[in-house]
Scaffold this motif. Structure first.
Motif, PDB file in Angstrom:
ATOM      1  N   GLN A  57      53.271 -17.015  24.006  1.00 10.89           N
ATOM      2  CA  GLN A  57      54.024 -16.693  23.959  1.00 10.89           C
ATOM      3  C   GLN A  57      55.015 -16.407  22.774  1.00 10.89           C
ATOM      4  N   VAL A  78      48.954 -21.463  22.822  1.00 12.83           N
ATOM      5  CA  VAL A  78      50.511 -20.813  22.809  1.00 12.83           C
ATOM      6  C   VAL A  78      50.702 -19.749  22.240  1.00 12.83           C
ATOM      7  N   THR A 138      57.445 -13.405  21.639  1.00 12.90           N
ATOM      8  CA  THR A 138      59.080 -13.470  20.559  1.00 12.90           C
ATOM      9  C   THR A 138      58.696 -12.715  19.862  1.00 12.90           C
ATOM     10  N   GLU A 156      54.658 -13.754  32.434  1.00 10.74           N
ATOM     11  CA  GLU A 156      54.402 -14.269  30.910  1.00 10.74           C
ATOM     12  C   GLU A 156      55.722 -14.624  30.551  1.00 10.74           C
TER      13      GLU A 156
END
Lengths: 266, 75
Positions: free
Chosen positions: B49, B46, B53, A86
Motif C-alpha cells: 500500500q 503495509v 501511494t 495490488e
C-alpha cells in the motif's frame, strides 16, 4: 587539455545530440501527412514482435508451462498481482486487467526498442504513443467514475472531498478539476516521453563522444574514449531498467486513477 | 578583443535551468522515498500500500523535474 579539445571540435567532428534525433528523414511519403520514417518502422516492428510473441505463447499454451511460456506468464502474473490486484483489489481489477496488461506490455516493448542494436530509438520517444495510451486511460477513468456515481456525482466526489473547511473548496475544487481534466493525462505523456528522450540523448552523447575521442581527437585523449564507452554501456543497462520502470509506473498510475474514480462516496 | 569583455561563453542557458529545476524535485524525491522506506521498515505488512501511494506522490514530484527538462527544449 581544453584548447586541444576545442581545436579538434572546431573541425566539426563531434556530433552534438539534439531534438532532431527523434525526427529522422522520411523513408516513404515524405512531405505528406502520412510521412513514414525510421521511428514508425521501429514501432511497426515492435508491434509485430509483440504480437508474434503473444500469439506463439497463446497457441502453445500448456498446463505445464515450458521455459518460454513461463517467462510470458511471469510478465502477465506481475501485471496481475503487483499492479492491478495490488491497487484495485481482485474483484474490481478483473474488469481492467486486459487494459492495464496491454498498456504495460506495449510500453515495455516500445521502450525496449531504444536499446536494441540496429533499432536504437525508443518507439515512445515521440509523444504519439504516450498520448494515445494516456487518452485511453483518461476515457477509462472518466467512464468508470460516471458509471459508478453519475456525471455530477463523479465531479462532486472529486472536486469536493469531505472533511475540509468550506472556504478551502474555492482553491481545491478548481485544482481537482484541472487535475482530472489536464494534469493526469498530460503528466502521463510527459513522464514517459521525457524519460525516453533523456535516455536516448545520454546514449547518443556517450557513443558520439567515444567515436570522436577514439578517431578524431589527439592521441592523449584517446584513452578517455574507453571511459565514455564504458559509460555508454552502463547507460544502456540503465535504459533497460528505465524501460521496465516507466512501463510499471504508467500502468500503476493508470490503475490508481481508475481506482480513484471508483472510490465509494463518503 | 575589447577591454570591457574579459570572458565570454556561448551556448544555451537552458542547460543551467534544468540543473536548477532538478534541485527541488531531487530533494522532494529523497524525502518521499526515504519516508516510505522508513514506513515499510516499521510496518512491512503495509509495504504494498505504501509503495502504491509513494508512486502516486512520486508522479507529482517527478513531473516538476521533467517539466524543467521539456522547457529546456521548447524555449
Amino acid at each position: 587539455m581544453t584548447p586541444l579539445l576545442l581545436a579538434a571540435e572546431g573541425e566539426g567532428g563531434f556530433h552534438v545530440p539534439s531534438i532532431s534525433e527523434f525526427f529522422p528523414a522520411a523513408i516513404l511519403f515524405g512531405g505528406t501527412p502520412f510521412e513514414f520514417n525510421r521511428l514508425h518502422l521501429i514501432r511497426i516492428l515492435a508491434t509485430i514482435a509483440l504480437l508474434t510473441i503473444f500469439v506463439l505463447a497463446a497457441r502453445r499454451a500448456k498446463v505445464v508451462p515450458g521455459r518460454f511460456q513461463a517467462a510470458i506468464e511471469l510478465v502477465l502474473g506481475f501485471v496481475r498481482k503487483n499492479i492491478v490486484e495490488e491497487v484495485m483489489g481482485v474483484e474490481r481489477g478483473r474488469r481492467y486487467l486486459p487494459m492495464i496488461t496491454t498498456i504495460f506490455v506495449t510500453i515495455l516493448a516500445f521502450n525496449l526498442t531504444g536499446v536494441i542494436p540496429g533499432l536504437n530509438l525508443a518507439g515512445t520517444s515521440v509523444a504519439g504513443v504516450a498520448i494515445l495510451l494516456a487518452l485511453w486511460v483518461f476515457v477509462a477513468y472518466w467512464a468508470a467514475g460516471i458509471r459508478k456515481h453519475g456525471f455530477f456525482g463523479y465531479l462532486r466526489n472529486t472536486m469536493f472531498p469531505p472533511g475540509i473547511p468550506a472556504p478551502i473548496y474555492v482553491i481545491l475544487a478548481p485544482i481537482e478539476l484541472l487535475q482530472i481534466l489536464i494534469i493526469r493525462p498530460a503528466s502521463l505523456v510527459i513522464r514517459l516521453t521525457a524519460n525516453m528522450v533523456a535516455g536516448h540523448i545520454m546514449l547518443v552523447l556517450c557513443f558520439a563522444a567515444t567515436h570522436f575521442l577514439l578517431l578524431e581527437a589527439g592521441p592523449e585523449l584517446k584513452v578517455l574514449s574507453a571511459l565514455t564507452l564504458a559509460g555508454g554501456l552502463a547507460i544502456t543497462l540503465f535504459e533497460v531498467f528505465v524501460a521496465g520502470l516507466q512501463a510499471y509506473i504508467f500502468a500503476i498510475l493508470a490503475s490508481a486513477y481508475i481506482n480513484m474514480s471508483l472510490e465509494e462516496e463518503h | 578583443m575589447d577591454l570591457t569583455t574579459l570572458a565570454a561563453i556561448d551556448g544555451s542557458i537552458n542547460t543551467i535551468g534544468y540543473g536548477i529545476a532538478a534541485l527541488g524535485p531531487g530533494i522532494g524525491l529523497g524525502i518521499l522515498i526515504g519516508k516510505t522506506v522508513e514506513g515499510m521498515a516499521r510496518q512491512p505488512e503495509v509495504a504494498g500500500q505504501l509503495r502504491t501511494t509513494m508512486l502516486i506522490g512520486l508522479a507529482f514530484v517527478e513531473i516538476l523535474a521533467l517539466l524543467g527538462f521539456v522547457a529546456g527544449f521548447i524555449y
